[in-house]
Design an enzyme around this catalytic site. Structure first.
Site, PDB file in Angstrom:
ATOM      1  N   SER A 173       5.431   0.394 -11.933  1.00  8.29           N
ATOM      2  CA  SER A 173       6.229   1.563 -11.589  1.00  8.29           C
ATOM      3  C   SER A 173       6.396   2.468 -12.826  1.00  8.29           C
ATOM      4  CB  SER A 173       7.555   1.105 -10.970  1.00  8.29           C
ATOM      5  OG  SER A 173       8.178   2.149 -10.278  1.00  8.29           O
ATOM      6  N   ASP A 274       6.925   2.788   1.797  1.00 10.86           N
ATOM      7  CA  ASP A 274       6.543   3.598   0.640  1.00 10.86           C
ATOM      8  C   ASP A 274       5.880   4.885   1.117  1.00 10.86           C
ATOM      9  OD1 ASP A 274       5.930   4.223  -2.124  1.00 10.86           O
ATOM     10  OD2 ASP A 274       3.856   3.753  -1.580  1.00 10.86           O
ATOM     11  N   TYR A 305       6.869  -4.068  -2.989  1.00  9.11           N
ATOM     12  CA  TYR A 305       6.781  -4.069  -4.456  1.00  9.11           C
ATOM     13  C   TYR A 305       7.409  -5.319  -5.060  1.00  9.11           C
ATOM     14  CZ  TYR A 305       8.753  -2.920  -9.080  1.00  9.11           C
ATOM     15  OH  TYR A 305       9.174  -2.957 -10.390  1.00  9.11           O
TER      16      TYR A 305
END
Length: 330
Positions: A173, A274, A305
């Site tokens: 990220s 997402d 994630y």
């Protein structure tokens, strides 16, 4: 004056509950951080040992070594944690546990960078810290134990067991965003001793790129606010080349300073779908068309994630194995 007599003291600039609040009076309240994990030798679960090493007055790292035989040379895996540029730590359990298991699985020397967090230290502080840490790792090349007598800032695990022909950089990220910017810089500036980055992993990279797909209001707010929080005075705002790699004034992606790259995408963020697929698709297409001479791999998982870091699901274990296979070059 406390909040009972001064109501303005509880006014927030950013309220990103349940993670962080930033108040107008300058206070920062981190609502969610995983527990601190102290250094340890011979972890009973993995056999991995780790210690914390100062690099400078502002930067440090957690260095890991797996169980190995004498004189064995191992790849060097430098990790940059995510969490919005403003949360967590190389020393806290969320990222530490992942790196510990990754070191055990891949048999690498791990270096997890402890960089300065926003908003106390606004960007580009984290970019500079991670470049400094990478240069520190590179500074060990060509040294042996005799050099330790005159180089007190060097680490014997890296000197004795690190293979500088197999240097990898990885991040998740915002950590992956830092890795991206480090690769751009490594393509322009030399690392100490002529060390090269062999490969890099961008796990769910954090970019802000305009696309034809409009993000939902809630997702756009939560996704972009961390950049605004971490770099409120960024030249160009969300078109700054550090967050938008295809901005008009962005460096050429053909200049990436590595030979191999794995970009890993997911479909969920904390059970929320997402919405950045198109953003990352634009980035990947731009890299493919840039003329970069390296080897690009893309792994797109129908997964959350967080599954990579908890390793509680089969999909999380599959993602973990995919990243490990890239380092093992299988």
């Amino acid at each position: 004056m406390n909040s009972s007599t001064d109501p303005t003291s509880d006014e927030t600039i950013w309220d990103l509950s349940p993670y962080i609040k930033i108040f107008k009076d300058g206070r920062v309240e981190r609502l969610h951080n995983s527990p601190y994990v102290p250094p340890s030798l011979n972890d009973p679960e993995t056999g991995v040992s780790w210690k914390d090493v100062p690099i400078s007055s502002q930067v440090s790292a957690r260095v890991y070594i797996p169980k190995i035989s004498d004189h064995e040379k191992l790849p060097i895996f430098v990790y940059v944690h995510g969490a919005g540029f403003c949360l967590e730590s190389a020393f806290r359990s969320f990222f530490h546990t992942f790196v510990k298991h990754f070191v055990a699985e891949t048999k690498v020397i791990g270096v997890s960078i402890e960089y300065r967090l926003a908003p106390e230290h606004l960007l580009p502080a984290a970019y500079e810290d991670c470049w400094e840490a990478l240069q520190w790792v590179a500074s060990h090349v060509g040294l042996d134990n005799s050099g330790l007598k005159t180089a007190i800032d060097k680490d014997p695990w890296i000197i004795n067991y690190g293979d500088f022909d197999r240097l990898y950089l990885a991040g998740d990220s915002p950590g992956a965003n830092i890795v991206h910017n480090t690769l751009i810089r490594a393509g322009k500036e030399k690392l100490k001793g002529g060390v090269k980055i062999l490969g890099a992993i961008l796990y769910y990279p954090y970019f802000i790129i305009p696309t034809s797909t409009k993000l939902s209001d809630d997702f756009e707010y939560n996704y972009t606010c961390y950049w605004k929080l971490a770099y409120p005075n960024a030249p160009g705002g969300m078109n700054n080349p550090m967050i938008n790699p295809i901005a008009e004034n962005a460096p050429d992606l053909a200049g990436y300073g590595c030979s191999r790259l794995l970009v890993t995408l997911v479909s969920m963020i904390s059970t929320t779908p997402d919405e950045t697929k198109d953003i990352n698709a634009v980035y990947i297409e731009a890299l493919e068309k840039s003329g970069w001479k390296g080897e690009l791999e893309v792994a797109d998982f129908d997964a959350d994630y967080f599954e990579l870091f908890t390793l509680e699901t089969e999909m999380g274990k599959n993602m973990f194995r995919r990243l490990a296979s890239f380092i093992k070059h299988e």
